[in-house]
Design a protein around this motif. Structure first.
Motif, PDB file in Angstrom:
ATOM      1  N   THR A  83       0.721  -1.108  -0.052  1.00 38.30           N
ATOM      2  CA  THR A  83      -0.051   0.085  -0.104  1.00 38.30           C
ATOM      3  C   THR A  83       0.815   1.236   0.122  1.00 38.30           C
ATOM      4  OG1 THR A  83      -0.062  -0.074   2.377  1.00 38.30           O
ATOM      5  CG2 THR A  83      -1.795  -1.008   0.993  1.00 38.30           C
ATOM      6  N   ARG A  84       0.167   2.445  -0.430  1.00 38.17           N
ATOM      7  CA  ARG A  84       1.078   3.555  -0.250  1.00 38.17           C
ATOM      8  C   ARG A  84      -0.003   4.317   0.595  1.00 38.17           C
ATOM      9  NH1 ARG A  84       2.010   5.552  -6.344  1.00 38.17           N
ATOM     10  NH2 ARG A  84       3.714   7.260  -5.349  1.00 38.17           N
ATOM     11  N   LEU A  85       0.562   4.955   1.859  1.00 37.64           N
ATOM     12  CA  LEU A  85      -0.112   5.592   2.791  1.00 37.64           C
ATOM     13  C   LEU A  85      -0.100   7.255   2.532  1.00 37.64           C
ATOM     14  CD1 LEU A  85       0.229   3.569   5.731  1.00 37.64           C
ATOM     15  CD2 LEU A  85      -1.326   3.279   3.932  1.00 37.64           C
ATOM     16  N   THR A  86      -0.683   8.122   2.746  1.00 37.31           N
ATOM     17  CA  THR A  86      -0.818   9.243   2.499  1.00 37.31           C
ATOM     18  C   THR A  86      -0.202  10.069   3.699  1.00 37.31           C
ATOM     19  OG1 THR A  86      -3.000   9.964   3.115  1.00 37.31           O
ATOM     20  CG2 THR A  86      -2.687   9.812   1.069  1.00 37.31           C
TER      21      THR A  86
ATOM     22  N   TRP B 203      -2.538   3.496  -3.527  1.00 40.00           N
ATOM     23  CA  TRP B 203      -3.048   4.398  -2.338  1.00 40.00           C
ATOM     24  C   TRP B 203      -4.135   3.940  -1.680  1.00 40.00           C
ATOM     25  CZ3 TRP B 203       0.484   8.140  -1.060  1.00 40.00           C
ATOM     26  CH2 TRP B 203       1.521   8.646  -2.023  1.00 40.00           C
TER      27      TRP B 203
ATOM     28  N   GLU C 263       6.227  11.788  -3.798  1.00 38.59           N
ATOM     29  CA  GLU C 263       6.338  11.426  -2.420  1.00 38.59           C
ATOM     30  C   GLU C 263       7.089  12.391  -1.607  1.00 38.59           C
ATOM     31  OE1 GLU C 263       6.011   7.785  -1.476  1.00 38.59           O
ATOM     32  OE2 GLU C 263       4.935   7.251  -3.412  1.00 38.59           O
ATOM     33  N   ALA C 264       7.841  13.230  -2.257  1.00 33.51           N
ATOM     34  CA  ALA C 264       8.707  14.290  -1.393  1.00 33.51           C
ATOM     35  C   ALA C 264       7.878  15.282  -0.722  1.00 33.51           C
ATOM     36  CB  ALA C 264       9.609  15.047  -2.276  1.00 33.51           C
TER      37      ALA C 264
ATOM     38  N   PRO D 268       7.222  19.588   3.232  1.00 32.81           N
ATOM     39  CA  PRO D 268       8.340  18.388   3.127  1.00 32.81           C
ATOM     40  C   PRO D 268       7.385  17.331   3.706  1.00 32.81           C
ATOM     41  CG  PRO D 268       9.648  20.262   3.610  1.00 32.81           C
ATOM     42  CD  PRO D 268       8.226  20.761   3.522  1.00 32.81           C
ATOM     43  N   THR D 269       7.557  15.925   3.136  1.00 27.04           N
ATOM     44  CA  THR D 269       6.408  14.906   3.581  1.00 27.04           C
ATOM     45  C   THR D 269       6.442  14.693   4.963  1.00 27.04           C
ATOM     46  OG1 THR D 269       6.602  14.260   1.371  1.00 27.04           O
ATOM     47  CG2 THR D 269       5.550  12.836   2.864  1.00 27.04           C
ATOM     48  N   ARG D 270       7.553  14.691   5.598  1.00 22.07           N
ATOM     49  CA  ARG D 270       7.822  14.458   7.072  1.00 22.07           C
ATOM     50  C   ARG D 270       7.095  15.411   7.773  1.00 22.07           C
ATOM     51  NH1 ARG D 270      12.623  16.567   5.370  1.00 22.07           N
ATOM     52  NH2 ARG D 270      13.722  18.015   6.698  1.00 22.07           N
TER      53      ARG D 270
ATOM     54  N   LEU E 284       7.665  13.505  11.275  1.00 17.10           N
ATOM     55  CA  LEU E 284       7.592  12.000  11.672  1.00 17.10           C
ATOM     56  C   LEU E 284       8.385  11.136  10.652  1.00 17.10           C
ATOM     57  CD1 LEU E 284       3.709  11.616  12.286  1.00 17.10           C
ATOM     58  CD2 LEU E 284       5.191  11.955  13.723  1.00 17.10           C
TER      59      LEU E 284
ATOM     60  N   ASP F 129      14.978  18.185  -4.371  1.00 15.59           N
ATOM     61  CA  ASP F 129      15.104  17.694  -3.157  1.00 15.59           C
ATOM     62  C   ASP F 129      14.233  16.132  -3.297  1.00 15.59           C
ATOM     63  OD1 ASP F 129      14.427  17.094  -0.336  1.00 15.59           O
ATOM     64  OD2 ASP F 129      15.037  19.339  -0.051  1.00 15.59           O
ATOM     65  N   GLN F 130      14.789  15.378  -2.604  1.00 11.30           N
ATOM     66  CA  GLN F 130      14.365  13.969  -2.403  1.00 11.30           C
ATOM     67  C   GLN F 130      14.435  13.525  -1.145  1.00 11.30           C
ATOM     68  OE1 GLN F 130      13.801  11.654  -5.485  1.00 11.30           O
ATOM     69  NE2 GLN F 130      13.090  13.557  -5.722  1.00 11.30           N
ATOM     70  N   THR F 131      14.689  14.518  -0.303  1.00 12.76           N
ATOM     71  CA  THR F 131      14.796  13.758   1.164  1.00 12.76           C
ATOM     72  C   THR F 131      13.592  13.065   1.616  1.00 12.76           C
ATOM     73  OG1 THR F 131      16.119  15.832   1.732  1.00 12.76           O
ATOM     74  CG2 THR F 131      15.288  14.631   3.502  1.00 12.76           C
ATOM     75  N   ASP F 132      12.558  13.542   1.246  1.00 11.24           N
ATOM     76  CA  ASP F 132      11.094  13.198   1.961  1.00 11.24           C
ATOM     77  C   ASP F 132      10.547  11.992   0.871  1.00 11.24           C
ATOM     78  OD1 ASP F 132      11.505  14.434   4.273  1.00 11.24           O
ATOM     79  OD2 ASP F 132       9.942  15.572   4.145  1.00 11.24           O
ATOM     80  N   ALA F 133      11.146  11.733  -0.106  1.00  8.38           N
ATOM     81  CA  ALA F 133      10.489  11.079  -1.460  1.00  8.38           C
ATOM     82  C   ALA F 133      10.762   9.539  -1.157  1.00  8.38           C
ATOM     83  CB  ALA F 133      11.083  11.543  -2.796  1.00  8.38           C
TER      84      ALA F 133
ATOM     85  N   ALA G  24       9.880   3.866  -1.936  1.00  9.81           N
ATOM     86  CA  ALA G  24       9.038   5.210  -1.958  1.00  9.81           C
ATOM     87  C   ALA G  24       8.520   5.388  -0.506  1.00  9.81           C
ATOM     88  CB  ALA G  24       7.945   5.056  -2.911  1.00  9.81           C
ATOM     89  N   ARG G  25       8.511   6.550  -0.001  1.00  9.99           N
ATOM     90  CA  ARG G  25       8.285   6.616   1.286  1.00  9.99           C
ATOM     91  C   ARG G  25       6.815   6.364   1.449  1.00  9.99           C
ATOM     92  NH1 ARG G  25      10.053  11.141   5.352  1.00  9.99           N
ATOM     93  NH2 ARG G  25       8.348  11.137   7.147  1.00  9.99           N
ATOM     94  N   SER G  26       6.004   6.491   0.793  1.00 10.83           N
ATOM     95  CA  SER G  26       4.617   6.248   0.953  1.00 10.83           C
ATOM     96  C   SER G  26       4.374   4.817   1.359  1.00 10.83           C
ATOM     97  CB  SER G  26       3.568   6.717   0.070  1.00 10.83           C
ATOM     98  OG  SER G  26       3.773   6.061  -1.039  1.00 10.83           O
TER      99      SER G  26
END
Lengths: 970, 188
Positions: A580-583, A602, A731-732, A794-796, B9, B109-113, B169-171
């Protein structure tokens, strides 16, 4: 019951005792036994009933070729049907049941079929169950399946887990008999990476079955010594209980390792089996040979088995299949069985060698062999009482894997059998009995020679090894396939195919091998005809008067022996079927009790129910109304984002988009439409210009990967001269849509910079910071038709951002909405999405024809102008509402003019998307309608023949809300 | 930067990287590396090579990766690398790299990818042969391998025989972690 037929220890461990049950009765055996050998040791010859005639059957072999001794192994969810008793390794507590019998194995009422056999010949089903056709699926097939089934499934979920794995080697050796062992030692000592795989649980192949020695050591002991050396080599991987089941392209082999089948149950969390994919630079087929029977009347009684199997049971398992044994052979090898059994103390009552003009012509004994009838060279017959008869019609090299790529085997008169043909898989060679060299010396020598050849081929140095002295008897055989006479003579015991069935197939014109196979079912089912195929072919050759090679042979497909479906599935079961891909908002949404929907891989929030909402519409209507009234937030991270940089990105985008992008100013966003080469719309989305040489494209969620792939093709193959670099940043960045009249007010609480209507105009974009310095991006774009922004961090920080947005939105009664609301908002606004981007629609169909720029060339422009696509009166996007506001619309309904019949020639188009608009208080839809732009106000029937409903609808503008776009500029 | 309100996170949606040990294998989430894609613009090979040397970034050949302080890099495609550095010192890694490369390279930037896990243990090929077709027994330290694990595209960076970093991939971090722990339990 005592082990009445145990002759000696053989290679089993008689110091330990294992208890097991068969058909409810308790028996004992020893480690090293198979279920079949342990049953035979206990005097049990009857192990199953035949497929069609329900004839009593016992094992004819001691290996994976077994057609008869099929049992249901284990109980409960682990019950496995059609398990070959000859390959089941005995364990303490084993439980097995015979199958295909009722009520008991000894008295099977379905054996009535045996008396009806004249009615049940080949082709019986095809001829009998012809009419009426509708009866086949509901009546005939279930009846036949019940009567002629094999074992039963447990109908429970498989409680075990299965792994998959990948291995690499220089030399894969399939089969660890004398040829395989010699090859492994040769390659192993040379330092090559070797995998030696064998389906048995004891390495050695026929060395474990024969009484002769290698130099001065017993064959089985010699095998143990070789195994010990191989085990000490770190470059050699010994894989027992591992069957190489298939050959694929480029030296790829599949192998099934039965990790825990010899245990009562796998250890917790451990796999029952592993399906390996082996990448082999070279492969040696050292699979040995399978003995074949000679067909004679009633040659299928329990106690009649292959002579080599009789010998294996005696030498390896210390079991005599009967106290009085006879041997019927057409070659020297069969004589060994008589010799070995006599040496072990069994009473050999007759040796019938067809080369002397003697044959076995019949047998008696319903539940087990009692006597055989012999006809001598003078035609005199005599009956001899015996409990076991070993039959040898010669040996067939196990060449199956060599044929997996379609190569035809070649006939060898010298051994009266097929050997691997020259057109086999690249990199694969055969050695030992698999190549037709049946002596032990021949096996050792060819195993070593082929290993040396394979390594030399790979450019590796290797030295010959010193081979032990071994027997080198020539193959002396005079082919005999079947003994003519009355009574049914079985060729393929698993499918109950007799000589008569082959004769019938011949009479009825099914003479080609492939026709013979399908007409008689010869060679089908779990044993894949390992003992019967060549026999059936030889009988057909006799009937046609052709040679066997001229008659032809079937080739083989994977798998070599049956593979459990669970092993093919591996870990891809249930929730683990795919990843799965989680948002970024997934954690927060889970806490809110969101309902998720799969969108590709997703998981997106579909709607987010609040307390008291009992129907999804309650939630969606609330989300829609609150967004239009104040503000709504939606996670839109899943949309594809492609970062594109380089000096020529403007020119690149002009070519991939139908509209122009080179003129887009830095800091602005534009909606783009991408066509396929054939002129149909491929995808749509917005692209932002972040810098002079820096663009950010967004795609639909569904097409994120395919658009990226398309752009890479354009960049690398079509226009390598353009300076363009790209990478996915989907994803970034965590990206959220904030939409509604209060969107700006909400964002102003978080964004560090000024974002007033003047400072950040409609379709502006730029780098900002939020919450006191976190770098972010802001885009003023709208899918909902409201004043709307998309904000990316940024995704984090995505989880923190959704929480910050919700917190900041409290003052405005902000809602977070899911994909359902997203859909309602866009249909209300008349925006196209996946339902309209269906791969067969043009920009003109969508009402976006003007976006296809005529000032420049772009992919799809020329073909989008084909006359049939631009003709007046074609399909156009329209809005649809039911005339009766209480009526529901059904997506997929077709537009039919009033008074016309609902048939294809009156089809005027179809409803693509349907939602309930809480804003308007009734259902609304989008659709493609013939000449739609000119038909606003018209009333039509929306007919859905599948759902059997029809609604009168009015054609309206697709822009249900704010057609002039005042809200989004607000 | 004032991030008091916004708490990052890890890819597994945790406040701190997760580490689990199963048998001889330890799987640790890595969240302290910033990453940027570096792609050479047309005709700028020499300029980029020079700038990279000055910046102390090794640009390894295909299938390889190289790590020094502060920069590491692995090859990801023709004329393209992934550059990594500690996130503490290089949070906005593109902004830091941009002055070195100017318009000679495209930086993203790919840090969070990506989600990254560090897998350590004595006999890692035994683990990875249950996961992917990469031939780790033949791979030396410094190998950067593109592969697929349970349908997920992944990079394997062989730091040492007993240390492999894996990126996807992060997701899909949770799915990859599940695959890794499941395989580790299988071989434990």
């Amino acid at each position: 019951m005592s082990q009445s037929h145990r002759l000696g220890a053989g290679l089993i461990d008689t110091t330990k005792t294992l208890g097991f049950r068969f058909d409810g009765r308790s028996y004992i055996g020893h480690p090293g036994d198979t279920l079949a050998s342990a049953l035979l040791a206990n005097g049990v010859r009857l192990m199953g009933r035949s497929f069609k005639y329900h004839r009593p059957r016992g094992p004819i072999s001691a290996g994976s070729e077994e057609p008869n001794a099929l049992v249901e192994l284990r109980e409960g969810a682990r019950q496995e049907p059609n398990t070959r008793a000859t390959t089941v390794e005995l364990f303490d507590g084993l439980i097995a049941k015979s199958q295909n019998r009722w009520p008991t194995l000894a008295f099977d009422a379905m054996a009535i079929n045996d008396f009806l056999s004249p009615l049940l010949a080949a082709g019986f089903y095809y001829k009998t169950f012809m009419w009426p056709a509708a009866f086949w699926e509901k009546l005939y097939e279930p009846l036949i399946r019940r009567a002629a089934g094999l074992g039963r499934l447990s109908r429970q979920d498989d409680p075990d887990v299965y792994d998959k794995g990948f291995l690499h080697c220089d030399l894969l050796i399939v089969g660890a008999g004398p040829a395989g062992l010699a090859a492994a030692l040769t390659a192993g000592r040379a330092g090559a990476r070797v995998i030696l795989a064998d389906e048995d649980f004891r390495i050695g192949g026929r060395l474990n079955s024969e009484s002769f020695a290698l130099s001065d050591v017993a064959g089985a002991e010699a095998a143990l010594a070789m195994v010990a050396e191989l085990a000490s080599l770190t470059n050699v991987r010994l894989m027992i209980r591992t069957t190489v089941v298939g050959v694929y392209d480029h030296g790829i082999y599949s192998a099934l390792e039965r990790v825990a089948d010899h245990l009562a149950a796998p250890d917790p969390g451990k796999p029952r089996q592993i399906l390996w994919r082996i990448y082999a630079a070279r492969t040696l087929l050292c699979t040995g040979a399978t003995e074949r029977p000679i067909a004679f009347a009633n040659n299928d009684r329990p106690g009649i088995m292959l002579a080599g199997a009789l010998r294996t049971y005696a030498n390896r398992f210390g079991v005599a299949a009967g106290r009085r044994v006879a041997v019927f052979t057409n070659n020297d090898d069969g004589l060994r069985s008589a010799h070995d059994l006599a040496a072990l103390g069994a009473e050999v009552v007759a040796v019938i060698d067809s080369r002397n003009g003697e044959t076995v012509i019949d047998s008696t004994g319903w539940l087990g062999l009692k006597a055989i009838t012999i006809r001598d060279s003078q035609g005199r017959t005599r009956q001899i009482a015996c409990e076991a008869l070993g039959v040898s019609g010669g040996w067939n090299p196990n060449l199956h894997l060599a044929s997996h790529h379609g190569a035809r085997p070649q006939w060898s008169d010298a051994i009266a059998a097929f050997v691997p043909g020259p057109q086999g898989p690249a990199g694969l060679a055969a050695a030992g009995a698999a190549s037709g060299r049946f002596s032990t010396h021949g096996a050792l020598q060819s195993g070593m020679d082929q290993a040396l050849a394979a390594l030399s081929d790979l450019g590796r140095k290797a030295k010959p090894i010193t081979l032990p002295d071994a027997e080198d008897a020539p193959t002396r055989i005079t082919a005999l396939w079947h003994v003519p006479g009355k009574g049914r003579a079985w060729i393929d015991q698993q499918n109950d195919v007799t000589v008569k069935d082959v004769v019938l197939a011949h009479q009825e014109g099914f003479r080609a091998v492939e026709h013979l196979k399908r007409y008689t079912t010869l060679g089908m089912a779990t044993d894949q005809g390992k003992t019967g195929n060549v026999l059936g072919l030889a009988v057909m050759a006799e009937l046609t008067g052709q040679s066997i090679p001229a008659t032809g042979t079937t080739i083989y497909r994977p798998p070599y022996s049956p593979v459990a479906m669970g092993a093919l599935a591996g870990r891809s079961r249930g929730a683990d079927f795919r990843p799965t891909r989680l948002t970024p908002s997934h954690k927060w949404a889970t806490e809110q009790g969101a309902v998720f929907v799969e969108v590709g891989m997703w998981l997106r929030s579909q709607w987010l129910p609040r307390q008291g909402e009992t129907h999804w519409r309650h939630s969606v209507d609330r989300e829609v109304l609150a967004t239009r009234k104040s503000v709504g937030i939606c996670d839109v991270t899943t949309l594809g984002k492609i970062d594109i940089q380089g000096r020529d990105v403007g020119a690149f985008l002009d070519r991939v988009y139908a509209n122009t992008f080179s003129t887009l100013a830095v800091g602005r966003v534009r909606y783009g439409l991408m066509l396929r080469e054939d002129g149909m719309v491929m995808d749509d989305g917005t692209t932002a210009r972040l810098g002079e040489n820096h663009y950010l494209m967004t795609t639909t969620t569904a097409n994120a990967v395919s658009v990226f792939r398309h752009l890479e093709f354009c960049r690398q193959c079509l226009w390598p001269d353009l300076d363009v670099q790209m990478i996915s940043v989907t994803e970034a960045w965590a990206q959220f849509s904030v939409a509604g009249p209060n969107a700006r007010k909400l964002l102003e609480k978080l964004v560090d910079q000024e974002i007033s209507d003047q400072a950040f105009t409609y379709m502006a974009c730029g780098a900002i910071t939020v919450c006191g310095g976190l770098r972010a991006r802001l885009f003023r774009i709208s899918f909902s038709g409201e004043l709307a922004y998309e904000i990316a961090v940024p995704t984090r920080y995505g989880d923190a951002m959704i929480r910050a947005l919700v917190e900041a939105g409290r003052d405005f009664d902000a809602v977070v909405y899911g994909t359902e609301t997203l859909g309602v908002l866009r249909v209300e606004k008349g925006h196209v999405a996946g339902n309209e981007l269906n791969g067969q629609s043009t920009a003109l169909n969508m009402g976006l024809g003007k976006m296809v720029s005529a000032k420049k060339d772009a992919i799809g422009r020329v073909l989008s102008q084909r006359p049939g696509l631009v003709a007046e009166g074609g399909l156009r996007l329209v809005g649809v509402r039911p005339v009766d506001p209480h009526a529901a619309l059904t997506a997929g309904s077709h537009f039919i003019a009033a008074g016309r019949s609902a048939t294809a020639e009156h089809d005027d188009g179809w409803l693509t998307s349907v939602v309930y608009s809480p804003h308007l208080g009734h259902a609304i839809g989008l659709g493609y309608l013939r000449d739609g732009a000119a038909r606003l106000g018209e009333r039509l029937r929306a007919v859905n023949l599948l759902a059997a409903n029809e609604v009168e609808v009015e054609i309206v503008s697709p822009h249900f809300i704010d057609p002039d776009g005042e809200r989004l500029r607000g | 930067m004032d991030n008091r309100k916004l708490i990052p996170l890890t890819p597994l949606n945790l406040l701190a990287p997760l580490a689990v040990t199963i048998g001889a294998v330890t799987i640790t989430e890595v969240a302290d590396l910033a990453m940027a894609a570096l792609a050479i613009r047309h005709g700028q090979d020499k300029a980029v090579t020079k700038a990279a040397a000055k910046a102390g970034i090794a640009l390894p050949p295909p299938g390889r990766f190289q790590r020094a302080s502060p920069y590491g890099a692995f090859w990801t495609g023709p004329q393209m690398w992934m550059v990594e550095a500690p996130i503490g010192s290089h949070d906005d890694i593109v902004a830091i790299l941009k002055p070195w490369f100017g318009e000679a390279a495209s930086l993203t930037d790919q840090t969070d990818a990506w989600a990254r896990f560090r897998v350590t243990g004595a006999d890692l090929p035994v683990l990875f042969e249950r996961l992917c077709s990469a031939d780790l027994r033949a791979a030396s330290a410094g190998a950067a391998i593109r592969t697929v694990i349970e349908h997920l595209g992944a990079f394997l960076l062989v730091v040492a025989a007993d240390r492999i970093e894996i990126l996807t991939a992060r997701s899909s971090a949770a799915s990859l972690h599940h695959a890794l722990t499941t395989a580790a339990k299988s071989i434990a």
